[in-house]
Design a protein around this motif. Structure first.
Motif, PDB file in Angstrom:
ATOM      1  N   GLY A 200       0.786  -1.223   0.000  1.00  0.00           N
ATOM      2  CA  GLY A 200       0.000   0.000   0.000  1.00  0.00           C
ATOM      3  C   GLY A 200       0.816   1.270   0.000  1.00  0.00           C
ATOM      4  N   ALA A 201       2.117   1.166  -0.228  1.00  0.00           N
ATOM      5  CA  ALA A 201       2.993   2.343  -0.146  1.00  0.00           C
ATOM      6  C   ALA A 201       2.758   3.319  -1.296  1.00  0.00           C
ATOM      7  CB  ALA A 201       4.448   1.901  -0.144  1.00  0.00           C
ATOM      8  N   ALA A 206       8.554   7.318  -7.663  1.00  0.00           N
ATOM      9  CA  ALA A 206       9.729   6.977  -6.848  1.00  0.00           C
ATOM     10  C   ALA A 206      10.916   6.569  -7.716  1.00  0.00           C
ATOM     11  CB  ALA A 206       9.382   5.849  -5.882  1.00  0.00           C
ATOM     12  N   ARG A 207      12.106   6.958  -7.274  1.00  0.00           N
ATOM     13  CA  ARG A 207      13.334   6.605  -7.989  1.00  0.00           C
ATOM     14  C   ARG A 207      13.888   5.314  -7.405  1.00  0.00           C
ATOM     15  NH1 ARG A 207      16.268  12.614  -8.162  1.00  0.00           N
ATOM     16  NH2 ARG A 207      14.599  13.656  -9.359  1.00  0.00           N
ATOM     17  N   LEU A 223       2.668   2.608  -7.713  1.00  0.00           N
ATOM     18  CA  LEU A 223       3.941   2.684  -8.418  1.00  0.00           C
ATOM     19  C   LEU A 223       3.804   3.478  -9.717  1.00  0.00           C
ATOM     20  CD1 LEU A 223       4.924  -1.005  -7.743  1.00  0.00           C
ATOM     21  CD2 LEU A 223       6.337   0.949  -7.069  1.00  0.00           C
ATOM     22  N   ILE A 224       2.826   4.356  -9.762  1.00  0.00           N
ATOM     23  CA  ILE A 224       2.562   5.141 -10.962  1.00  0.00           C
ATOM     24  C   ILE A 224       3.797   5.965 -11.320  1.00  0.00           C
ATOM     25  CG2 ILE A 224       1.095   6.913 -12.001  1.00  0.00           C
ATOM     26  CD1 ILE A 224      -1.041   6.108  -9.882  1.00  0.00           C
ATOM     27  N   ALA A 225       4.286   5.787 -12.560  1.00  0.00           N
ATOM     28  CA  ALA A 225       5.437   6.525 -13.086  1.00  0.00           C
ATOM     29  C   ALA A 225       6.709   6.306 -12.265  1.00  0.00           C
ATOM     30  CB  ALA A 225       5.126   8.017 -13.179  1.00  0.00           C
ATOM     31  N   ALA A 226       6.774   5.233 -11.495  1.00  0.00           N
ATOM     32  CA  ALA A 226       7.984   4.932 -10.715  1.00  0.00           C
ATOM     33  C   ALA A 226       9.105   4.490 -11.658  1.00  0.00           C
ATOM     34  CB  ALA A 226       7.704   3.839  -9.695  1.00  0.00           C
ATOM     35  N   LEU A 243       0.712  -0.007 -11.630  1.00  0.00           N
ATOM     36  CA  LEU A 243       1.963   0.125 -12.386  1.00  0.00           C
ATOM     37  C   LEU A 243       1.828   1.053 -13.590  1.00  0.00           C
ATOM     38  CD1 LEU A 243       3.101  -3.612 -12.368  1.00  0.00           C
ATOM     39  CD2 LEU A 243       4.242  -1.727 -11.219  1.00  0.00           C
ATOM     40  N   ARG A 244       0.825   1.893 -13.606  1.00  0.00           N
ATOM     41  CA  ARG A 244       0.637   2.779 -14.746  1.00  0.00           C
ATOM     42  C   ARG A 244       1.871   3.658 -14.983  1.00  0.00           C
ATOM     43  NH1 ARG A 244      -4.673   5.915 -13.370  1.00  0.00           N
ATOM     44  NH2 ARG A 244      -3.933   5.426 -11.250  1.00  0.00           N
TER      45      ARG A 244
END
Length: 287
Positions: A200-201, A206-207, A223-226, A243-244
Motif C-alpha cells: 500500500g505504499a 519513486a526513484r 507505483l505510478i510513473a515509478a 503500475l501505470r
C-alpha cells in the motif's frame, strides 16, 4: 478443474483471459469511464461506447492509443465477458433481448471479480513453494468456479467482499511461501516487518532504479510513473499494485507472483525486461 500440476490446464487458463469474439462488448457498455489520460470522452455505465460496432467489435481497435483510449488497451475482463455472454445468458445478447440488458450489465462486474480471484488462485496453484497449500487452494478454486456458473439472481446476491476476504487469506499465505528466502522477504509466520514491506505504499514517481526489491510485498502499492529500471523484482508480490507508466526497462520480474497482464500493459518496458512466462511483452514497449 486445476490441472495435474496444480494450476489450471491450457484450455481453462485461456478461459481466464478476455475473448472479445465471444462477448457482447460488455466492458464497452456496462462500465463507466471519464475523460482523462486513459479515455478521450466521458461515458456513463450502461451506455454503449460510441466506438462499439453493431457486431460488438471496436471501430478503432487498431488505433485505440492514437485515438486517446489507452485505458481500453490495458483492460482485461479475465474471461468474465464471454462467460456472462455465453454461459450465464446462453448467447442472448442485450441488443436482441433488451429486457436482459440492465441485469447483464450488473452481473458483469460481479463476474469479473470472481474471474480475477480464479486468476490469482491459478497463479498460486502453479507454484512449487505453495505445495503445502495446494489442497486448500484447489478447494477455493473449485468453489469460486462454481459461483461463476450461478444464475444471474444468485450472482447479484453474492457477498463478493466476503468471498474475496476468504480467498485473500489463502493468497496472503501463498505469497509468504513464494517470497520466503528471497532477499529481505519476511519468513512465513514472522511478526517482524520486512524492510521490503511496501504494501500500500505511495511510491508514485519513486526513484527505484537498480533497487533490490526481490521478495518485496508490493500489494496495493502506488507505483505510478515509478522508475524501476534494472530493479530486481524477482518473487515480488504485485497483487493490486498500480503500475501505470512505471518504467520496468531492464527489470527482472522472474518468479513474481500475482502480476496480471493488464498491469504489464499499463507499464513501460523494453526488450531487456524479464517477464514471467505467463505474461506477454506488450507491443507498445520499446524494442
Amino acid at each position: 478443474m486445476p490441472g495435474e500440476h496444480g494450476s489450471a490446464g491450457g484450455a481453462e487458463r485461456s478461459a481466464l483471459r478476455g475473448d472479445c469474439a465471444n462477448c457482447f462488448g460488455l466492458c464497452c457498455v456496462a462500465l463507466p469511464f471519464a475523460a482523462s489520460a486513459g479515455f478521450a470522452v466521458d461515458k456513463e455505465a450502461g451506455r454503449p461506447c460510441h466506438n462499439l460496432r453493431p457486431d460488438f467489435g471496436c471501430g478503432i481497435h487498431a488505433r485505440l492509443r492514437d485515438e486517446g483510449f489507452p485505458g481500453c488497451t490495458v483492460y482485461d475482463c479475465f474471461g468474465a465477458g464471454q462467460k456472462v455472454a455465453q454461459a450465464t445468458y446462453g448467447g442472448r445478447d442485450w441488443r436482441r433481448a433488451p429486457s436482459t440488458a440492465r441485469e447483464m450489465f450488473d452481473v458483469f462486474p460481479v463476474m469479473r471479480q470472481l474471474q480475477e480471484l480464479l486468476v490469482y488462485l491459478d497463479d498460486a496453484l502453479g507454484r512449487e513453494r505453495t505445495r503445502p497449500l495446494h489442497p486448500r487452494l484447489r478447494a477455493a478454486y473449485d468453489t469460486v468456479d462454481r459461483l461463476t456458473r450461478a444464475r444471474p439472481a444468485e450472482l447479484l446476491a453474492l457477498d463478493v467482499p466476503a468471498q474475496r476476504g476468504e480467498v485473500n487469506a489463502l493468497l496472503l499465505r501463498a505469497s509468504e511461501l513464494v517470497r520466503s528466502g528471497a532477499g529481505g522477504a519476511r519468513t512465513p509466520g514472522s511478526r517482524r516487518a520486512s524492510v521490503k514491506d511496501r504494501r500500500g505504499a505511495d511510491l508514485i514517481g519513486a526513484r527505484l532504479a537498480g533497487t533490490d526489491l526481490s521478495g518485496a510485498d508490493l500489494r496495493g502499492a502506488y507505483l505510478i510513473a515509478a522508475d524501476l529500471r534494472g530493479a530486481d523484482l524477482t518473487r515480488a508480490d504485485f497483487i493490486g499494485a498500480d503500475l501505470r507508466d512505471a518504467d520496468l526497462s531492464g527489470a527482472d520480474l522472474t518468479g513474481c507472483i500475482f502480476l496480471t497482464q493488464p498491469q504489464v500493459e499499463s507499464a513501460k518496458g523494453d526488450a531487456r525486461t524479464v517477464l514471467p512466462p505467463a505474461r506477454t511483452r506488450p507491443a507498445h514497449w520499446a524494442g
